[in-house]
Design a protein around this motif. Structure first.
Motif, PDB file in Angstrom:
ATOM      1  N   LEU A 199     -14.541  11.694  29.481  1.00  0.00           N
ATOM      2  CA  LEU A 199     -14.372  11.615  28.028  1.00  0.00           C
ATOM      3  C   LEU A 199     -15.700  11.227  27.362  1.00  0.00           C
ATOM      4  CD1 LEU A 199     -12.613  11.707  25.514  1.00  0.00           C
ATOM      5  CD2 LEU A 199     -11.668   9.488  26.136  1.00  0.00           C
ATOM      6  N   SER A 200     -16.390  10.248  27.923  1.00  0.00           N
ATOM      7  CA  SER A 200     -17.685   9.835  27.344  1.00  0.00           C
ATOM      8  C   SER A 200     -18.686  10.981  27.396  1.00  0.00           C
ATOM      9  CB  SER A 200     -18.302   8.665  28.120  1.00  0.00           C
ATOM     10  OG  SER A 200     -17.393   7.648  28.272  1.00  0.00           O
ATOM     11  N   ALA A 201     -18.698  11.711  28.522  1.00  0.00           N
ATOM     12  CA  ALA A 201     -19.666  12.813  28.661  1.00  0.00           C
ATOM     13  C   ALA A 201     -19.346  13.927  27.664  1.00  0.00           C
ATOM     14  CB  ALA A 201     -19.637  13.353  30.090  1.00  0.00           C
ATOM     15  N   TYR A 202     -18.078  14.171  27.441  1.00  0.00           N
ATOM     16  CA  TYR A 202     -17.644  15.189  26.458  1.00  0.00           C
ATOM     17  C   TYR A 202     -18.116  14.795  25.052  1.00  0.00           C
ATOM     18  CZ  TYR A 202     -14.107  16.913  23.122  1.00  0.00           C
ATOM     19  OH  TYR A 202     -13.464  17.421  22.029  1.00  0.00           O
ATOM     20  N   ILE A 203     -17.895  13.542  24.687  1.00  0.00           N
ATOM     21  CA  ILE A 203     -18.340  13.064  23.371  1.00  0.00           C
ATOM     22  C   ILE A 203     -19.857  13.204  23.244  1.00  0.00           C
ATOM     23  CG2 ILE A 203     -18.606  10.956  21.979  1.00  0.00           C
ATOM     24  CD1 ILE A 203     -15.827  12.054  21.730  1.00  0.00           C
ATOM     25  N   ALA A 204     -20.571  12.835  24.305  1.00  0.00           N
ATOM     26  CA  ALA A 204     -22.043  12.917  24.277  1.00  0.00           C
ATOM     27  C   ALA A 204     -22.495  14.375  24.119  1.00  0.00           C
ATOM     28  CB  ALA A 204     -22.624  12.309  25.553  1.00  0.00           C
ATOM     29  N   ARG A 205     -21.774  15.318  24.709  1.00  0.00           N
ATOM     30  CA  ARG A 205     -22.141  16.737  24.562  1.00  0.00           C
ATOM     31  C   ARG A 205     -22.010  17.185  23.108  1.00  0.00           C
ATOM     32  NH1 ARG A 205     -19.672  17.209  29.582  1.00  0.00           N
ATOM     33  NH2 ARG A 205     -17.602  17.768  28.839  1.00  0.00           N
ATOM     34  N   ILE A 206     -20.946  16.752  22.462  1.00  0.00           N
ATOM     35  CA  ILE A 206     -20.769  17.135  21.048  1.00  0.00           C
ATOM     36  C   ILE A 206     -21.892  16.522  20.224  1.00  0.00           C
ATOM     37  CG2 ILE A 206     -19.281  16.964  19.023  1.00  0.00           C
ATOM     38  CD1 ILE A 206     -16.883  16.935  20.879  1.00  0.00           C
ATOM     39  N   LYS A 207     -22.138  15.265  20.477  1.00  0.00           N
ATOM     40  CA  LYS A 207     -23.162  14.558  19.700  1.00  0.00           C
ATOM     41  C   LYS A 207     -24.531  15.211  19.864  1.00  0.00           C
ATOM     42  CE  LYS A 207     -25.073   9.953  18.987  1.00  0.00           C
ATOM     43  NZ  LYS A 207     -24.846   9.838  17.555  1.00  0.00           N
ATOM     44  N   ALA A 208     -24.810  15.684  21.062  1.00  0.00           N
ATOM     45  CA  ALA A 208     -26.129  16.253  21.350  1.00  0.00           C
ATOM     46  C   ALA A 208     -26.328  17.625  20.698  1.00  0.00           C
ATOM     47  CB  ALA A 208     -26.316  16.374  22.864  1.00  0.00           C
ATOM     48  N   GLY A 209     -25.259  18.367  20.507  1.00  0.00           N
ATOM     49  CA  GLY A 209     -25.446  19.766  20.149  1.00  0.00           C
ATOM     50  C   GLY A 209     -24.980  20.177  18.774  1.00  0.00           C
ATOM     51  N   ARG A 210     -24.552  19.274  17.942  1.00  0.00           N
ATOM     52  CA  ARG A 210     -23.908  19.675  16.683  1.00  0.00           C
ATOM     53  C   ARG A 210     -24.537  18.993  15.489  1.00  0.00           C
ATOM     54  NH1 ARG A 210     -21.418  24.147  18.298  1.00  0.00           N
ATOM     55  NH2 ARG A 210     -21.387  23.753  20.517  1.00  0.00           N
ATOM     56  N   VAL A 211     -24.320  19.585  14.309  1.00  0.00           N
ATOM     57  CA  VAL A 211     -24.684  18.904  13.072  1.00  0.00           C
ATOM     58  C   VAL A 211     -23.545  17.952  12.766  1.00  0.00           C
ATOM     59  CG1 VAL A 211     -25.196  19.156  10.623  1.00  0.00           C
ATOM     60  CG2 VAL A 211     -25.934  20.917  12.250  1.00  0.00           C
ATOM     61  N   LEU A 212     -23.857  16.671  12.771  1.00  0.00           N
ATOM     62  CA  LEU A 212     -22.788  15.683  12.706  1.00  0.00           C
ATOM     63  C   LEU A 212     -22.636  15.121  11.300  1.00  0.00           C
ATOM     64  CD1 LEU A 212     -23.667  13.872  16.030  1.00  0.00           C
ATOM     65  CD2 LEU A 212     -21.953  15.644  15.657  1.00  0.00           C
ATOM     66  N   SER A 213     -21.479  14.571  11.085  1.00  0.00           N
ATOM     67  CA  SER A 213     -21.173  13.958   9.798  1.00  0.00           C
ATOM     68  C   SER A 213     -22.029  12.706   9.612  1.00  0.00           C
ATOM     69  CB  SER A 213     -19.712  13.564   9.787  1.00  0.00           C
ATOM     70  OG  SER A 213     -19.517  12.566  10.763  1.00  0.00           O
ATOM     71  N   PRO A 214     -22.129  12.206   8.380  1.00  0.00           N
ATOM     72  CA  PRO A 214     -22.918  10.990   8.155  1.00  0.00           C
ATOM     73  C   PRO A 214     -22.468   9.848   9.048  1.00  0.00           C
ATOM     74  CG  PRO A 214     -22.245  11.947   6.071  1.00  0.00           C
ATOM     75  CD  PRO A 214     -21.569  12.746   7.150  1.00  0.00           C
ATOM     76  N   LEU A 215     -21.172   9.702   9.187  1.00  0.00           N
ATOM     77  CA  LEU A 215     -20.677   8.617  10.028  1.00  0.00           C
ATOM     78  C   LEU A 215     -21.043   8.865  11.478  1.00  0.00           C
ATOM     79  CD1 LEU A 215     -18.893   6.055  10.376  1.00  0.00           C
ATOM     80  CD2 LEU A 215     -17.156   7.661  11.161  1.00  0.00           C
ATOM     81  N   SER A 216     -20.795  10.067  11.942  1.00  0.00           N
ATOM     82  CA  SER A 216     -21.020  10.375  13.348  1.00  0.00           C
ATOM     83  C   SER A 216     -22.484  10.206  13.711  1.00  0.00           C
ATOM     84  CB  SER A 216     -20.581  11.801  13.640  1.00  0.00           C
ATOM     85  OG  SER A 216     -19.248  11.980  13.230  1.00  0.00           O
ATOM     86  N   ARG A 217     -23.366  10.570  12.795  1.00  0.00           N
ATOM     87  CA  ARG A 217     -24.799  10.430  13.058  1.00  0.00           C
ATOM     88  C   ARG A 217     -25.167   8.989  13.332  1.00  0.00           C
ATOM     89  NH1 ARG A 217     -25.775  14.442   9.074  1.00  0.00           N
ATOM     90  NH2 ARG A 217     -26.035  12.900   7.434  1.00  0.00           N
TER      91      ARG A 217
END
Ligand SMILES: N[C@@H](CCC(=O)N[C@@H](CS)C(=O)NCC(=O)O)C(=O)O
Length: 238
Positions: A199-217
């Motif tokens: 689950l952590s690795a999946y979240i990290a993949r999204i974070k690494a490859g996407r334009v994230l929301s202000p909160l997510s950033r």
């Protein structure tokens, strides 16, 4: 198509689903963002109740004048304006798979952890805003259910897939990311379990490859809760 009024509070999870989706499919120009202030209650005025009788953000005013709320409904409407995308799904099978994962993670994880949050640390904030839905007794069982759901999802992700729908990044990932990050970062007792490595690795993949929301950033790559996480809420609220 001209930009439509989009009532939002960037930095809160459900509006961020639409912001992140719009970035992903390249349609931010369709959104004329009208920022509301949940702390000041500008979403709970007679005028805004005419836009969304639930008083919640996000809400989008369509060219016909009709207003729609619900982040997934808004994302799907935008998707149709641009002729469709792989994020929602290019075929009936892909769209069904996206919907399946939206529902699975909602039922098993997101609704429980959101309910635990609203009936726990933010009970005082919500009790007058959502009368009838706030009961402190819900806090512990919902948090337990959310943890069970995370354990289940971790097992699913152990098959090596990149995203919920395999190699295809979907609206289910967008929604899961925005809501999961918010609740697990702003409620220490629901912080991510480091033992759930898939689950952590999946979240990290999204974070690494996407334009994230202000909160997510603002979140850390490891999804550890921030020391100052409470301050996110002071700005954002749910
Ligand atoms: N199911 C709705 C949930 C909307 C929702 O709960 N919005 C929150 C912000 S993330 C809100 O408006 N909270 C403030 C309030 O209830 O006063 C969606 O997907 O858009």
């Amino acid at each position: 198509m001209a930009a439509m009024k989009f009532y939002s509070v960037p930095g809160t999870p459900n509006p961020d689903v639409v912001h992140m989706f719009a970035e992903e499919v390249g349609c931010t120009q369709l959104l004329d963002v009208v920022p509301l202030d949940l702390g000041k209650g500008t979403n709970r005025t007679p005028d805004f109740y005419k836009v969304n009788p639930l008083g919640e953000v996000p809400a989008l005013v369509l060219p016909s004048g009709k207003a729609i709320s619900e982040s997934i409904a808004i994302a799907r409407f935008l998707d149709e304006q641009i002729g469709g995308s792989s994020v929602v799904g290019k075929s009936p099978e892909e769209r069904a798979e996206t919907d399946m994962w939206i529902m699975r993670v909602s039922d098993k994880i997101l609704t429980p952890i959101a309910t635990a949050f609203q009936n726990g640390p933010w009970l005082d904030f919500f009790k007058d805003k959502r009368p009838g839905y706030i009961h402190k007794e819900l806090r512990d069982p919902m948090a337990a259910a959310g943890k069970a759901g995370c354990t289940w999802l971790n097992g699913e992700l152990s098959d090596g897939r990149t995203f919920l729908c395999g190699d295809r990044f979907s609206l289910a990932d967008v929604r899961f990311y925005c809501l999961y990050m918010f609740f697990t970062s702003n409620d220490k007792s629901q912080a991510p379990d480091p033992a759930l490595t898939h689950l952590s690795a999946y979240i990290a993949r999204i974070k690494a490859g996407r334009v994230l929301s202000p909160l997510s950033r603002s979140q850390t790559a490891s999804c550890e809760p921030r020391e100052d996480s409470h301050s996110v809420l002071v700005v954002g609220y749910l």
